[in-house]
Design an enzyme around this catalytic site. Structure first.
Site, PDB file in Angstrom:
ATOM      1  N   HIS A  77      -3.722   5.913   3.559  1.00  0.00           N
ATOM      2  CA  HIS A  77      -4.451   4.733   3.118  1.00  0.00           C
ATOM      3  C   HIS A  77      -3.880   3.453   3.725  1.00  0.00           C
ATOM      4  CE1 HIS A  77      -5.956   1.694   0.206  1.00  0.00           C
ATOM      5  NE2 HIS A  77      -6.952   2.537   0.016  1.00  0.00           N
ATOM      6  N   SER A  95     -11.556  -0.646  -0.315  1.00  0.00           N
ATOM      7  CA  SER A  95     -10.264  -0.660   0.376  1.00  0.00           C
ATOM      8  C   SER A  95     -10.431  -0.979   1.846  1.00  0.00           C
ATOM      9  CB  SER A  95      -9.572   0.699   0.252  1.00  0.00           C
ATOM     10  OG  SER A  95      -8.945   0.848  -0.982  1.00  0.00           O
ATOM     11  N   ASP A 119       0.843  -1.180   0.000  1.00  0.00           N
ATOM     12  CA  ASP A 119       0.000   0.000   0.000  1.00  0.00           C
ATOM     13  C   ASP A 119       0.888   1.243   0.000  1.00  0.00           C
ATOM     14  OD1 ASP A 119      -2.350   1.847   0.883  1.00  0.00           O
ATOM     15  OD2 ASP A 119      -3.273  -0.127   0.738  1.00  0.00           O
TER      16      ASP A 119
END
Length: 453
Positions: free
Chosen positions: A173, A367, A129
């Site tokens: 994220h 996600s 990520d």
């Protein structure tokens, strides 16, 4: 490379065998090409996990010369991918989280599994990520590189984007999805499905949520055989058990460039989890309609995950649909074109972010859903050691114990009463039901699982 022998090996032998076979194949088949590139002063990066070579820049004469190598299957531009970008809201918006356990975790009964003694202890989860804020209060104790009084980032962190030697996250994220897998501050913030598991990470996406084929292959390679911070001395015995991938491409790639890497993961026993994709990221309406699942989630040998609401068990309209154009030959369960396999909460999910060691935010998107499944794999593999490395049996267990959500997509190839279907797959995951389906004989020194379908 024939990796079939790996499936009958124990964990350590299995990883070593896969790494050695792939590395040997790459060295032998790439030798002439690398010699050619060296002679022309070309900058390149070879990969053993997919037997590929990244050429950073060249001229037409060198390119035309490569056409004469019969061992080269294809020449192509570098694939570009993106995060399944969520919408983040600050945690001040949260007023209904109770008991220190977030609503999404209560929804899938993760907290009840902890009560049975399973929190993912002994399992390693991997994140490809934007990185992770490793000092975050909910993640620092679960970081495998935490030595108690100091940190050792060798084998636990790799930065394929900027080459930094300590974990960081310049986007949030990656921190958020890692929190959903394992996050727990030991107090009031219990945000992770498997808080007893440890995490490692590879940064394959930049600060803007963009990644490329070479950075992601570099991360895939690191996950199968983690290295020191110099990229040397790979050790497949330190690989994670499951890897979460909340990224993908809305466009069809020229070839399935990541598929060979996933095959290698599976041969090594690593469980691959991918987000199914968000309508807004791909420019689709909500709901997005048929044939909108992203790549690599659409591949047959991965568990693709779509979204439900935070705690209501209903399909979330941002979540992309199947079917896949890559029919499942690994674990079809009678429905080889179904995507996603399952769904998990993906609306207003509270987890850690990168602003400070105590920052949290709400995120919405597939996600956020995918790491629920990665955490569930850690719970199941702690509960049943004989399941470890068995992708098909684990995925079947997760699917068969999911809570069915009927949804009519109109494709005509779905199950009775629209279960499974191309919007919600086999249903919303239920961690407690999946773990209870494993009967453990505590009188035996080895756990003996019985999977009840």
């Amino acid at each position: 490379t024939d990796l079939s022998a790996a499936y009958s090996m124990g964990w350590e032998d299995r990883g070593t065998f896969v790494y050695e076979q792939l590395n040997r194949q790459a060295e032998e088949s790439q030798a002439r090409v690398l010699k050619y590139l060296d002679a022309r002063g070309v900058t390149y990066k070879p990969f053993w996990i997919s037997n590929a070579i990244l050429v950073e820049s060249t001229n037409s004469n060198t390119l035309n010369g490569l056409l004469n190598f019969t061992e080269i299957e294809t020449l192509q531009s570098i694939s570009q991918v993106m995060l399944m970008v969520p919408e983040f809201l600050p945690n001040e918006m949260v007023s209904t989280e109770t008991g220190g356990v977030t609503r999404n975790l209560q929804r899938i009964n993760a907290d009840e599994v902890w009560g049975l003694g399973y929190s993912g202890t002994g399992m390693i989860v991997g994140s490809i990520d934007t990185g992770v804020r490793y000092t975050h209060e909910s993640l620092v104790n679960q970081y495998r590189g935490n030595q108690g009084v100091s940190y050792d980032h060798h084998y636990d962190w790799w930065d394929a984007v900027n080459g930094r030697n300590a974990p960081y996250d310049d986007n949030s994220h990656g921190t958020h999805i890692t929190g959903t897998m394992v996050g727990d501050d030991g107090g009031s913030n219990r945000i992770g499905v498997a808080p007893g598991a440890e995490w490692i990470a590879c940064k394959g996406m930049d600060a803007y949520g963009s990644g490329s084929g070479d950075t992601l292959l570099e991360c895939a390679q690191f996950m199968l055989a983690p290295t020191d911070l110099n990229g040397k001395n790979p050790n497949p015995n330190l690989r994670p058990h499951v890897v979460n991938n909340s990224w993908g491409s809305c466009d069809d790639p020229p070839i399935d460039w990541f598929e060979v890497a996933i095959d290698a993961w599976q041969a090594a026993g690593i469980y691959p989890v991918f987000a199914n994709g968000n309508a807004s990221n791909c420019g689709y309406p909500e709901p997005p309609g048929l044939d909108t699942v992203t790549y690599p989630a659409r591949l047959h040998q991965v568990t693709a995950v779509g979204s439900t609401g935070n705690d209501d068990g209903t399909y979330a309209f941002h979540s992309n649909w199947g079917p896949t154009d890559d029919p499942d030959t690994t674990n079809p369960n009678g429905y080889p074109s179904i995507k996603p396999q399952v769904v998990a909460p993906g609306v207003l999910i509270l987890s850690a972010v990168n602003q400070s060691d105590s920052s949290y935010a709400l995120g919405t998107g597939t996600s956020m859903s995918a790491p629920h499944v990665a955490g569930l794999v850690a719970l199941l593999w702690q509960a049943s050691p004989s399941l470890r490395g068995n992708y098909a049996a684990t995925e079947s267990l997760i699917q068969n114990k999911a809570v069915a959500i009927t949804y009519a997509t109109g494709n005509g190839d779905e199950g009775p009463g629209n279960v499974p279907n191309h919007a919600t797959g086999w249903g919303e995951i239920d961690a407690l039901a999946a773990v209870l389906a494993i009967h453990v004989d505590f009188d035996q020194s080895v756990f003996l699982p019985i999977i009840v379908h």
